[in-house]
Scaffold this active site. Structure first.
Site, PDB file in Angstrom:
ATOM      1  CG  HIS A 468      44.801  38.537  38.240  1.00 26.61           C
ATOM      2  ND1 HIS A 468      45.207  39.653  37.552  1.00 26.61           N
ATOM      3  CD2 HIS A 468      43.566  38.227  37.746  1.00 26.61           C
ATOM      4  CE1 HIS A 468      44.268  40.014  36.692  1.00 26.61           C
ATOM      5  NE2 HIS A 468      43.263  39.156  36.782  1.00 26.61           N
ATOM      6  CD  GLU A 469      41.256  35.288  38.398  1.00 26.89           C
ATOM      7  OE1 GLU A 469      40.144  35.780  38.682  1.00 26.89           O
ATOM      8  OE2 GLU A 469      41.799  35.415  37.280  1.00 26.89           O
ATOM      9  CG  HIS A 472      39.010  39.816  39.480  1.00 26.10           C
ATOM     10  ND1 HIS A 472      38.752  41.019  38.871  1.00 26.10           N
ATOM     11  CD2 HIS A 472      39.789  39.117  38.617  1.00 26.10           C
ATOM     12  CE1 HIS A 472      39.347  41.053  37.678  1.00 26.10           C
ATOM     13  NE2 HIS A 472      39.979  39.914  37.508  1.00 26.10           N
ATOM     14  CG  HIS A 475      36.413  45.271  42.518  1.00 26.81           C
ATOM     15  ND1 HIS A 475      36.628  45.472  41.174  1.00 26.81           N
ATOM     16  CD2 HIS A 475      35.832  46.411  42.958  1.00 26.81           C
ATOM     17  CE1 HIS A 475      36.221  46.675  40.829  1.00 26.81           C
ATOM     18  NE2 HIS A 475      35.720  47.264  41.898  1.00 26.81           N
TER      19      HIS A 475
END
Length: 682
Positions: A468-469, A472, A475
């Site tokens: 999940h991290e 980011h 991104h």
């Protein structure tokens, strides 16, 4: 930059790759002088823009303002990255001072009537300016930010806004510091190791180290995690110890000591309501959601309450099963323990050994980085010659298909008392084509650090968090925009979780799992039956997890739909009434965060926005279906996803970009199916 600033290592241009700060050269005493000098430089730059005698243009006003303040951005990128993962009393003190200094600085700029007049005139005539979409969005945001900061208010109201925003900055910073302090102070001491039955040898060793570090000659210390639910409760067989840990978690910041946050909560919500009224909004929720992808607070509440009704029905069925399994009344401290027992009992094969196949380094290299290579053509080369801000921090050079370095990735994975709880991504350097700046991003987790020579083995939840991290991080790393304020994760709050949630889908994908899932001792690949069982377990969301999240999201909105006329003077009573009004009666499943330690909304940037996770998950669930329909882990799919979302930041409308990617408007059906909330077929 004057000579005073040039001599400050915080402001010195880094000679390291991509502007990675030379952390070793920086002392805490350098920060306040650096910020003071940087703000003076920034104000001089803004004065030049505001006093420009030429007619306002996009270039000499909006773009010039966007590219100003580079010294301040550099100092902020360094300092605020340190405060979260590695704070100390000195840094806390500096953070407290900066909270008001920076807010006052921002207000001085946003309320400059000369500057606002130039921006407003451009905004009024923007249809005539032949702007790109990114420029149009930047101009609109600059104008709206100025209005929302009070630039259009009368002088008396502007002064109120200044006072409110400055006070809020102080309060929210204090709130975060108190949570960290009380979370550390609330660790549960266990004298007899037999009472830790159920924990792994690594967890027991970590608890012993924690006790020793805290000055105990013997015994073990169970450190608390940030959410209400504590992961150790799924394993501890001693019911009394489970209750002690649960009670310590839920009592945080409400114990009447110096870390109590209840008065802070009340003052924060009152001030936010006053600010909303000054700006013409009904409440803080309306003020916040006006800038998000959700249309209004009512639409958010409708989604959450509809989901809550389904989740509560599923929760009733879940409790019935667990009570039957336990053959006794189940309390709040017991729920996750019996959920884990149920999962083990229903699994075709036990998942107890799954973590043995999830060693951190292998998961990173052959899982997280492998998936990024397949999808986005990236390679990650560890740079032992580059030093992070703490000895545990590792640095990787990120290389694209053309063999060019496009940024740096830092990984900070282990828990320590100086690190706030949770997991997050942060930008140290923002990507910007206009500034020729490439990204430096960091992922922060709170894994238990193993003893020297021992592996760090990941649970299913930790594995998901790692992916999940990194979503980011992608991104930020794949951003390709002109302007730094539109870079990477600088998107509406209720869209920012979307790319990270999409990246979770690769954690157990067969083409990824087969690469990293090797036994940490034997090197043997994970047995197919165990891999299948892990995937089956991951796709079965417990009603408990959904309920605790929805309760927190609705609690957040309840706090921020308070108006300036409402009188609230009791945090616990308000919380209890708000949850009951949303259908969450009883104390069996408390919210994921209770008000007194809800750092997302009273210390972070998620006020009236904690709903973002579920709002983004609607898009994520649809996108997962799109990836699978298009063939999964393919470079062509990664290229399309990066072009539509990861590279665009806030330079385009994110919902329009998503519709173009999947070919339709996202619907809630896939999310309901994923969470087990879809209506059963008749």
């Amino acid at each position: 930059m004057d000579n005073r600033a040039a001599a400050n290592p915080v402001l010195a241009q880094s000679t390291l790759p991509h502007g990675l700060p030379d952390f070793a050269s920086i002392d805490d005493d350098d920060f306040l002088p650096a910020f003071t000098a940087a703000m003076e430089t920034h104000l001089a730059e803004v004065e030049s823009i505001a006093s420009d005698s030429r007619p306002a243009t996009f270039a000499n006003t909006v773009e010039a303002l966007e590219l100003s303040g580079r010294d301040l951005a550099r100092a902020s990128g360094i300092f605020f990255n340190l405060v979260g993962p590695d704070t100390n009393p000195k840094r806390n003190e500096i953070s407290q001072q900066l909270s008001t200094m920076l807010t006052d600085h921002a207000n001085t700029i946003s309320m400059d009537q000369r500057l606002f007049a130039r921006i407003a005139s451009l905004h009024e005539h923007k249809a005539e300016l032949d702007l790109t979409e990114a420029q149009d969005r930047l101009l609109t945001k600059r104008y709206r930010d100025a209005v929302r900061s009070g630039a259009g208010l009368a002088a008396d109201d502007q002064e109120q806004m200044r006072q409110i925003s400055s006070r809020l900055a102080y309060l929210t910073t204090t709130f975060s510091q108190k949570i960290l302090d009380d979370t550390n102070a609330s660790a549960v001491f266990v004298a007899d190791v037999a009472e830790l039955d159920g924990l792994s040898p690594g967890e027991i060793a970590a608890a012993r180290r924690a006790a020793a570090d805290a000055g105990h000659d013997s015994g073990h210390l169970i450190a608390l995690e940030l959410p209400t639910s504590q992961s150790v409760l799924t394993s501890l067989t001693d019911r009394d110890v489970r209750q002690r840990v649960f009670d310590a978690s839920t009592a945080r910041c409400t114990r009447g000591n110096e870390h109590d946050t209840r008065e802070l909560v009340l003052e924060i919500v009152r001030l936010r309501a006053r600010r909303a009224r000054l700006l013409g909004y009904t409440d803080h929720a309306e003020y916040v959601i006006a800038e998000e992808t959700a249309p209004n607070p009512a639409a958010v509440v409708e989604l959450l309450t509809d989901l809550a009704a389904s989740a509560l029905r599923a929760g009733g069925r879940e409790l019935t099963r667990l009570t039957r399994l336990a053959d006794e009344e189940i309390g709040p401290a017991d729920l996750t323990f019996w959920l884990e027992r149920e999962r083990r009992a229903s699994a075709e094969i036990p998942l107890d050994d799954f973590a043995d196949y999830c060693e951190l380094d292998r998961v990173l290299t052959d899982g997280v980085f492998h998936a990024a290579g397949k999808l986005y053509g990236l390679r990650f080369v560890e740079r032992s010659d580059l030093v992070g801000y703490h000895p545990d921090v590792r640095v990787w050079d990120v290389i694209n298909e053309a063999g060019r370095s496009i940024g740096l990735f830092l990984g900070d994975y282990y828990a320590r008392p100086s690190k706030r709880g949770g997991a997050w991504m942060n930008n140290i350097v923002d990507q910007s084509l206009a500034l020729s700046a490439q990204p430096v991003v960091v992922n922060v987790l709170n894994l238990t650090k193993p003893d020297d020579g021992e592996p760090c083995l990941l649970t299913m939840d930790q594995l998901t968090t790692l992916f999940h991290e990194f979503g980011h991080a992608l991104h930020g790393l794949l951003s390709a925009v002109d302007y730094p304020s539109q870079s990477g994760t600088s998107v509406p709050r209720d869209f920012v979780e979307f790319p990270s949630q999409v990246n979770e889908m690769w954690a157990l994908h067969p083409d990824v799992l087969s690469q990293y899932a090797r036994h940490h001792e034997t090197g043997e690949p994970i047995p197919p039956a165990l891999a299948d069982a892990a995937r089956a377990a991951a796709t079965t969301e417990s009603a408990h997890a959904t309920i605790e999240y929805l309760a927190a999201a609705l609690l957040d909105l309840a706090w921020h739909r308070i108006t300036a006329d409402d009188v609230v003077d009791d945090v616990e009573r308000f919380e209890r009434d708000a949850l009951a009004a949303a259908g969450f009666t009883g104390d069996l499943i408390p919210p994921r965060y209770r008000s007194a330690y809800f750092n997302h909304i009273f210390g972070g940037g998620y006020s009236a926005g904690y709903y973002s996770y579920i709002w983004s998950e609607v898009l994520d669930a649809e996108t997962e279906q799109w990836f699978l329909a298009e063939g999964g882990l393919l470079r062509a799919n990664g290229r399309r996803f990066a072009e539509a979302t990861l590279s665009r930041g806030d330079s385009v409308d994110p919902l329009v970009a998503h519709r173009e990617l999947i070919g339709k408007t996202a619907e809630i059906g896939p999310l309901l199916t994923r969470r087990g909330l879809a209506a059963a077929p008749s």
